[in-house]
Design a protein around this motif. Structure first.
Motif, PDB file in Angstrom:
ATOM      1  N   CYS A 115       1.769 -24.883  -0.074  1.00  0.00           N
ATOM      2  CA  CYS A 115       0.633 -24.356  -0.836  1.00  0.00           C
ATOM      3  C   CYS A 115       0.925 -22.914  -1.195  1.00  0.00           C
ATOM      4  N   TYR A 116       0.513 -22.499  -2.373  1.00  0.00           N
ATOM      5  CA  TYR A 116       0.806 -21.132  -2.794  1.00  0.00           C
ATOM      6  C   TYR A 116      -0.316 -20.584  -3.668  1.00  0.00           C
ATOM      7  N   SER A 117      -0.374 -19.257  -3.743  1.00  0.00           N
ATOM      8  CA  SER A 117      -1.442 -18.614  -4.516  1.00  0.00           C
ATOM      9  C   SER A 117      -1.003 -17.241  -4.972  1.00  0.00           C
ATOM     10  N   ARG A 118      -1.518 -16.859  -6.131  1.00  0.00           N
ATOM     11  CA  ARG A 118      -1.286 -15.509  -6.654  1.00  0.00           C
ATOM     12  C   ARG A 118      -2.412 -14.563  -6.247  1.00  0.00           C
ATOM     13  N   THR A 119      -3.485 -15.089  -5.717  1.00  0.00           N
ATOM     14  CA  THR A 119      -4.651 -14.257  -5.396  1.00  0.00           C
ATOM     15  C   THR A 119      -4.984 -14.249  -3.915  1.00  0.00           C
ATOM     16  N   ALA A 120      -4.665 -15.301  -3.202  1.00  0.00           N
ATOM     17  CA  ALA A 120      -4.993 -15.393  -1.774  1.00  0.00           C
ATOM     18  C   ALA A 120      -3.762 -15.095  -0.931  1.00  0.00           C
ATOM     19  N   GLY A 121      -4.000 -14.577   0.274  1.00  0.00           N
ATOM     20  CA  GLY A 121      -2.918 -14.332   1.206  1.00  0.00           C
ATOM     21  C   GLY A 121      -2.593 -15.577   2.004  1.00  0.00           C
ATOM     22  N   CYS A 122      -1.573 -15.469   2.864  1.00  0.00           N
ATOM     23  CA  CYS A 122      -1.159 -16.615   3.674  1.00  0.00           C
ATOM     24  C   CYS A 122      -2.272 -17.056   4.619  1.00  0.00           C
ATOM     25  N   GLU A 166       0.822  -1.213   0.000  1.00  0.00           N
ATOM     26  CA  GLU A 166       0.000   0.000   0.000  1.00  0.00           C
ATOM     27  C   GLU A 166       0.858   1.266   0.000  1.00  0.00           C
ATOM     28  N   LYS A 167       2.000   1.208   0.686  1.00  0.00           N
ATOM     29  CA  LYS A 167       2.888   2.369   0.768  1.00  0.00           C
ATOM     30  C   LYS A 167       3.870   2.435  -0.396  1.00  0.00           C
ATOM     31  N   GLY A 168       3.817   1.449  -1.296  1.00  0.00           N
ATOM     32  CA  GLY A 168       4.663   1.490  -2.482  1.00  0.00           C
ATOM     33  C   GLY A 168       6.013   0.825  -2.337  1.00  0.00           C
ATOM     34  N   TYR A 169       6.235   0.108  -1.223  1.00  0.00           N
ATOM     35  CA  TYR A 169       7.518  -0.564  -1.008  1.00  0.00           C
ATOM     36  C   TYR A 169       7.361  -2.043  -1.363  1.00  0.00           C
ATOM     37  N   THR A 170       7.596  -2.372  -2.610  1.00  0.00           N
ATOM     38  CA  THR A 170       7.302  -3.728  -3.089  1.00  0.00           C
ATOM     39  C   THR A 170       8.527  -4.504  -3.548  1.00  0.00           C
ATOM     40  N   ASN A 171       9.713  -3.955  -3.406  1.00  0.00           N
ATOM     41  CA  ASN A 171      10.898  -4.634  -3.930  1.00  0.00           C
ATOM     42  C   ASN A 171      11.513  -5.572  -2.892  1.00  0.00           C
ATOM     43  N   GLY A 172      10.692  -6.496  -2.383  1.00  0.00           N
ATOM     44  CA  GLY A 172      11.218  -7.390  -1.373  1.00  0.00           C
ATOM     45  C   GLY A 172      10.275  -8.522  -1.046  1.00  0.00           C
ATOM     46  N   SER A 173      10.607  -9.251   0.003  1.00  0.00           N
ATOM     47  CA  SER A 173       9.791 -10.374   0.454  1.00  0.00           C
ATOM     48  C   SER A 173       9.895 -10.521   1.966  1.00  0.00           C
ATOM     49  N   ILE A 174       8.836 -11.073   2.564  1.00  0.00           N
ATOM     50  CA  ILE A 174       8.786 -11.287   4.005  1.00  0.00           C
ATOM     51  C   ILE A 174       8.464 -12.753   4.265  1.00  0.00           C
ATOM     52  N   SER A 175       9.216 -13.370   5.172  1.00  0.00           N
ATOM     53  CA  SER A 175       8.988 -14.767   5.528  1.00  0.00           C
ATOM     54  C   SER A 175       9.050 -14.925   7.036  1.00  0.00           C
ATOM     55  N   SER A 176       8.297 -15.888   7.546  1.00  0.00           N
ATOM     56  CA  SER A 176       8.365 -16.220   8.961  1.00  0.00           C
ATOM     57  C   SER A 176       9.091 -17.546   9.127  1.00  0.00           C
ATOM     58  N   TYR A 177       9.646 -17.772  10.319  1.00  0.00           N
ATOM     59  CA  TYR A 177      10.415 -18.983  10.555  1.00  0.00           C
ATOM     60  C   TYR A 177       9.554 -20.241  10.451  1.00  0.00           C
ATOM     61  N   ASP A 178       8.223 -20.080  10.622  1.00  0.00           N
ATOM     62  CA  ASP A 178       7.348 -21.253  10.613  1.00  0.00           C
ATOM     63  C   ASP A 178       6.608 -21.445   9.291  1.00  0.00           C
ATOM     64  N   GLY A 179       7.123 -20.841   8.211  1.00  0.00           N
ATOM     65  CA  GLY A 179       6.677 -21.256   6.887  1.00  0.00           C
ATOM     66  C   GLY A 179       5.726 -20.359   6.125  1.00  0.00           C
ATOM     67  N   PHE A 180       5.516 -19.115   6.573  1.00  0.00           N
ATOM     68  CA  PHE A 180       4.619 -18.208   5.851  1.00  0.00           C
ATOM     69  C   PHE A 180       5.449 -17.155   5.123  1.00  0.00           C
ATOM     70  N   SER A 181       5.146 -16.957   3.845  1.00  0.00           N
ATOM     71  CA  SER A 181       5.974 -16.073   3.029  1.00  0.00           C
ATOM     72  C   SER A 181       5.126 -15.296   2.032  1.00  0.00           C
ATOM     73  N   ARG A 182       5.478 -14.020   1.850  1.00  0.00           N
ATOM     74  CA  ARG A 182       4.847 -13.184   0.821  1.00  0.00           C
ATOM     75  C   ARG A 182       5.937 -12.511   0.005  1.00  0.00           C
ATOM     76  N   ASN A 183       5.937 -12.781  -1.293  1.00  0.00           N
ATOM     77  CA  ASN A 183       6.823 -12.064  -2.196  1.00  0.00           C
ATOM     78  C   ASN A 183       6.061 -10.877  -2.765  1.00  0.00           C
ATOM     79  N   LEU A 184       6.637  -9.687  -2.667  1.00  0.00           N
ATOM     80  CA  LEU A 184       5.957  -8.460  -3.096  1.00  0.00           C
ATOM     81  C   LEU A 184       6.436  -7.977  -4.457  1.00  0.00           C
ATOM     82  N   ASP A 185       7.526  -8.511  -4.933  1.00  0.00           N
ATOM     83  CA  ASP A 185       8.250  -7.972  -6.078  1.00  0.00           C
ATOM     84  C   ASP A 185       7.541  -8.265  -7.396  1.00  0.00           C
ATOM     85  N   SER A 186       7.221  -7.205  -8.125  1.00  0.00           N
ATOM     86  CA  SER A 186       6.549  -7.353  -9.420  1.00  0.00           C
ATOM     87  C   SER A 186       7.456  -6.969 -10.584  1.00  0.00           C
TER      88      SER A 186
END
Length: 433
Positions: free
Chosen positions: A351-358, A255-275
């Motif tokens: 499991c992964y998705s391009r439309t749903a969140g973790c 939302e703030k425009g910072y998309t050049n990265g990714s966030i992961s948790s130690y227990d297996g949840f990850s979101r890649n923001l980079d387009s």
């Protein structure tokens, strides 16, 4: 290794201080020179400090500011390409760090079940005020709303989590009897009784009243039971928590425009923001007879949400959610609302998705993964809702995504992995490359 203290005879003898008289005619010139050197020295220190601590251009691991107080960042890894979009690295680095730090502190407080914070209505406050209407932060409201919409009842195992989490701090199998329903009949009955309440919407549920107002409704019968048993925690996101933490951070940064990265948790949840079209990779693991194999590598580009469910400890951090007994059995944090006992149908499932969140992925996958056996048709049916999956069975990597790109298939010492990709028309068998 021992060390001997040196005696006084071992110490060097300092020379007497020699007094030097400065001439008056040179004092002014010397003072100016000293001032110039002082300014140069300070400038050099400032330059060194700025260049040492200012964010540099390129990929960085963003850490939450310690001045933000306790945060959930210890359970996360945030990689960001600072300045990768053409912005000033120092400015962007500071802004991203500040945003991330504030959000991590906020999430730490909102999802806390054991501590209260001034001015914050978190899970603990909700648990302490059953049948009262409270106004919560929008982030917590959205998480509760998503869980309620899914019909999942895992979050109502709060009393079980309150006791069960101590299992992961046990140092020996003999200490498990107070927490493990698989070993103790008394614990099994206790968890089973709580699970019966957790499954019953008439006994406990969260009413979402709009405008971020919630009410934890608890029946009189359950309240009486809770008072007798000393229960003060009805709600707990348990293993689902970081799914919503990662989603909130990813959505906020996007939302703030910072998309050049990714966030992961130690227990297996990850979101890649980079387009930007850069290539990323997810290692596909297979746990066989106590050995972890990197079966292959899934390649992908663009924003994506990934949930990796794992029933064994792959890192030291996993000791906080997985315990292995001397006989090889494991206890995990994946508790079933059926009876409050831990289950995982397979050791690895991504499991992964391009439309749903973790959060949505985890909630949809939970009844399939937290089970005695894997319901393959139910797992494959997730593909129709935009959630794909990867799992290993008998040295075969099974994928539901027709566009799945795998490389680096394991082939060593007689062990060889192949790939089976399912599509609506047929199942194609791909040989390793």
């Amino acid at each position: 290794m021992g060390r001997k203290a040196r005696g006084r005879r071992d110490l060097p003898h300092p020379k007497p201080v020699e007094k030097i008289q400065l001439s008056g005619e040179n004092f002014g010139r010397r003072a100016v020179l000293a001032l110039v050197l002082l300014v140069c020295g300070v400038s050099a220190l400032v330059y060194t400090f700025v260049n040492l601590f200012a964010p540099q251009k390129g990929w960085q691991t963003i850490a939450a500011n310690s001045s933000a107080g306790p945060t959930c960042a210890d359970e996360l890894v945030f990689l960001y390409d600072v300045g990768g979009g053409g912005q000033s690295p120092s400015v962007e680095g500071r802004e991203v760090t500040a945003l991330y730090s504030d959000a991590c502190r906020k999430l730490f407080q909102l999802f806390h079940t054991m501590e209260s914070f001034e001015g914050v209505v978190n899970l603990r406050e909700i648990n302490l005020h059953p049948n009262e209407t409270l106004t919560v932060d929008a982030a917590l409201y959205r998480a509760l709303e998503q869980v309620e919409r899914s019909g999942d009842r895992t979050i109502y195992l709060g009393p079980v989590y309150a006791r069960y989490q101590d299992l992961f701090y046990c140092q020996d199998d003999s200490q498990l009897m107070d927490f493990d329903p698989w070993l103790s009949e008394a614990v099994r009955q206790e968890y089973g009784a709580i699970a019966a309440y957790a499954r019953d919407p008439e006994a406990v549920s969260v009413s979402l009243l709009g405008n971020n107002q919630v009410c934890l409704r608890v029946s009189d019968e359950y309240l009486s039971y809770a008072r007798r048993e000393g229960i003060q925690r009805f709600l707990d996101f348990g293993w689902l928590k970081n799914a919503f933490v990662v989603d909130y951070l990813a959505d906020l940064l996007t939302e703030k425009g910072y998309t050049n990265g990714s966030i992961s948790s130690y227990d297996g949840f990850s979101r890649n923001l980079d387009s930007r079209g850069l290539s990323y990779a997810l290692n596909v693991y297979d746990y066989v007879d106590g050995t972890v194999y990197q079966a292959g590598v899934m390649e992908y580009q663009g924003p994506i949400s990934i949930v990796s469910l794992r029933g064994y400890a792959a890192s030291e951090a996993d000791r906080l959610r997985i315990y292995e007994l001397r006989n090889g059995e494991r206890r995990t944090a994946y508790l079933s609302p059926v009876d409050g006992r831990c289950r995982n149908a397979v050791d690895d499932l991504a499991c992964y998705s391009r439309t749903a969140g973790c959060g949505e992925i985890a909630l949809r996958a939970a009844p399939i993964y937290v089970a005695d056996t894997l319901d393959v048709p139910a797992l494959e049916a997730l593909s129709g809702g935009g959630i794909e999956s990867i799992r290993c069975e008998n040295r075969v990597i099974h994928g539901t995504d027709p566009g799945l790109a795998l490389s680096g298939l394991y082939e060593k010492d007689g062990v060889r992995y192949t790939v089976s990709v399912r599509s609506e028309e047929h199942t194609s068998e791909l040989q390793s490359r």
